[in-house]
Write a protein that holds these residues in place. Sequence first.
Motif, mmCIF file in Angstrom:
data_model
loop_
_atom_site.group_PDB
_atom_site.id
_atom_site.type_symbol
_atom_site.label_atom_id
_atom_site.label_comp_id
_atom_site.label_asym_id
_atom_site.label_seq_id
_atom_site.Cartn_x
_atom_site.Cartn_y
_atom_site.Cartn_z
ATOM 1 N N ASP A 49 -7.639 56.609 57.577
ATOM 2 C CA ASP A 49 -8.211 56.105 58.724
ATOM 3 C C ASP A 49 -9.612 55.580 58.391
ATOM 4 N N ASN A 50 -10.191 55.983 57.313
ATOM 5 C CA ASN A 50 -11.680 55.487 57.104
ATOM 6 C C ASN A 50 -11.955 55.333 55.666
ATOM 7 N N PRO A 51 -11.628 53.701 55.511
ATOM 8 C CA PRO A 51 -11.404 52.694 56.131
ATOM 9 C C PRO A 51 -9.668 52.766 56.525
ATOM 10 N N PRO A 52 -9.417 52.298 57.506
ATOM 11 C CA PRO A 52 -8.173 52.116 58.009
ATOM 12 C C PRO A 52 -7.197 51.195 56.857
ATOM 13 N N THR A 53 -6.161 52.052 56.262
ATOM 14 C CA THR A 53 -5.714 51.828 55.221
ATOM 15 C C THR A 53 -4.107 52.083 55.334
ATOM 16 N N VAL A 54 -3.202 51.095 55.178
ATOM 17 C CA VAL A 54 -1.779 51.218 55.141
ATOM 18 C C VAL A 54 -1.305 50.845 53.749
ATOM 19 N N LEU A 55 0.141 51.405 53.380
ATOM 20 C CA LEU A 55 0.615 51.029 52.107
ATOM 21 C C LEU A 55 2.171 50.576 52.587
ATOM 22 N N VAL A 56 2.433 49.577 51.722
ATOM 23 C CA VAL A 56 3.896 48.986 51.835
ATOM 24 C C VAL A 56 4.444 48.900 50.651
ATOM 25 N N CYS A 57 5.521 49.462 50.137
ATOM 26 C CA CYS A 57 6.476 49.149 49.070
ATOM 27 C C CYS A 57 7.444 48.057 49.035
ATOM 28 N N LEU A 58 7.338 47.109 48.094
ATOM 29 C CA LEU A 58 8.417 46.227 47.918
ATOM 30 C C LEU A 58 8.891 45.692 46.578
ATOM 31 N N ASN A 59 10.001 45.347 46.494
ATOM 32 C CA ASN A 59 10.708 45.173 45.503
ATOM 33 C C ASN A 59 10.208 44.198 44.525
ATOM 34 N N GLY A 60 9.686 44.547 43.177
ATOM 35 C CA GLY A 60 8.979 43.525 42.211
ATOM 36 C C GLY A 60 9.731 42.734 41.671
ATOM 37 N N SER A 61 11.259 43.173 41.517
ATOM 38 C CA SER A 61 12.070 42.163 40.798
ATOM 39 C C SER A 61 12.665 40.851 41.734
ATOM 40 N N ASN A 62 11.982 40.902 43.008
ATOM 41 C CA ASN A 62 12.188 39.642 43.735
ATOM 42 C C ASN A 62 10.899 38.854 43.463
ATOM 43 N N VAL A 63 11.397 37.648 42.787
ATOM 44 C CA VAL A 63 9.993 36.724 42.628
ATOM 45 C C VAL A 63 9.446 36.284 43.795
ATOM 46 N N ASN A 64 10.120 36.077 44.921
ATOM 47 C CA ASN A 64 9.492 35.652 46.163
ATOM 48 C C ASN A 64 8.577 36.479 46.653
ATOM 49 N N ASN A 65 8.558 37.703 46.202
ATOM 50 C CA ASN A 65 7.373 38.870 46.906
ATOM 51 C C ASN A 65 6.197 38.431 46.190
ATOM 52 N N ALA A 66 6.078 37.664 45.120
ATOM 53 C CA ALA A 66 4.910 37.408 44.447
ATOM 54 C C ALA A 66 3.892 36.891 45.452
ATOM 55 N N ILE A 67 4.388 36.385 46.452
ATOM 56 C CA ILE A 67 3.498 35.471 47.447
ATOM 57 C C ILE A 67 2.416 36.458 48.200
ATOM 58 N N PHE A 68 2.810 37.664 48.312
ATOM 59 C CA PHE A 68 1.895 38.775 48.840
ATOM 60 C C PHE A 68 0.719 38.920 47.990
ATOM 61 N N GLU A 69 0.898 39.146 46.551
ATOM 62 C CA GLU A 69 -0.519 39.349 45.794
ATOM 63 C C GLU A 69 -1.174 37.929 45.751
ATOM 64 N N LYS A 70 -0.563 36.755 45.849
ATOM 65 C CA LYS A 70 -1.343 35.385 45.798
ATOM 66 C C LYS A 70 -2.089 35.300 47.057
ATOM 67 N N SER A 71 -1.447 35.566 48.090
ATOM 68 C CA SER A 71 -2.163 35.494 49.458
ATOM 69 C C SER A 71 -3.441 36.224 49.701
ATOM 70 N N GLY A 72 -3.136 37.660 49.271
ATOM 71 C CA GLY A 72 -4.311 38.532 49.461
ATOM 72 C C GLY A 72 -4.298 39.172 50.699
ATOM 73 N N VAL A 73 -3.351 38.962 51.766
ATOM 74 C CA VAL A 73 -3.233 39.349 53.090
ATOM 75 C C VAL A 73 -1.865 39.750 53.300
ATOM 76 N N PHE A 74 -1.700 40.665 54.313
ATOM 77 C CA PHE A 74 -0.404 40.810 55.035
ATOM 78 C C PHE A 74 -0.643 41.538 56.142
ATOM 79 N N ALA A 75 0.566 41.549 57.149
ATOM 80 C CA ALA A 75 0.738 41.984 58.320
ATOM 81 C C ALA A 75 2.031 42.855 58.170
ATOM 82 N N LEU A 76 1.731 44.210 58.799
ATOM 83 C CA LEU A 76 2.593 45.301 58.881
ATOM 84 C C LEU A 76 3.292 45.416 60.263
ATOM 85 N N ASN A 77 4.512 44.636 60.680
ATOM 86 C CA ASN A 77 4.632 44.871 62.051
ATOM 87 C C ASN A 77 5.917 45.774 62.251
#
Length: 166
Positions: A49-77
Amino acid sequence: MPLPDKPLLDPILYRNGMARYAGHVQVVTTEFEGVRRGVTVTAACSVSDNPPTVLVCLNGSNVNNAIFEKSGVFALNSLAAHHQSLATAFAGLSGVPAEERFGIADWKVLETGAPVLADAVVSFDCRLTDIKRVSTHFVMFGEVKAMYFGEANPSLIYLDRGFHTL
């Protein structure tokens, strides 16, 4: 005392055990150069909570998930019980094409520009701070830059390979 080397645990046995591990259903989203991506996940949690930080696990074998690293941002809904069809769509299980998935709900943006679900239980708008690659997956760490609180509805849970509410 070190443990003796043993053969790896059978992956099917492991998956069967994890099926009994309840997880809050969430959709992690991002946008980069006009392309949006969203994935249904249960492997997400608070780190600090200091700094407020979350983690998310994603399948690395799905090439479409590379966009998360490229964008540098994400929302956890975080999803509510009434989001089951949304969860199924973003998991790729309903036949809704990827380019149409965002059209089945309303979205907004907060600070980072990542898509935030307009009626989420809560959304965490994050700047990507680190990625760790672990076997078949990668773990994204994000500093929460903004939050959105929707109505307090029953949460959508995934347990025993099916959706439930809590």
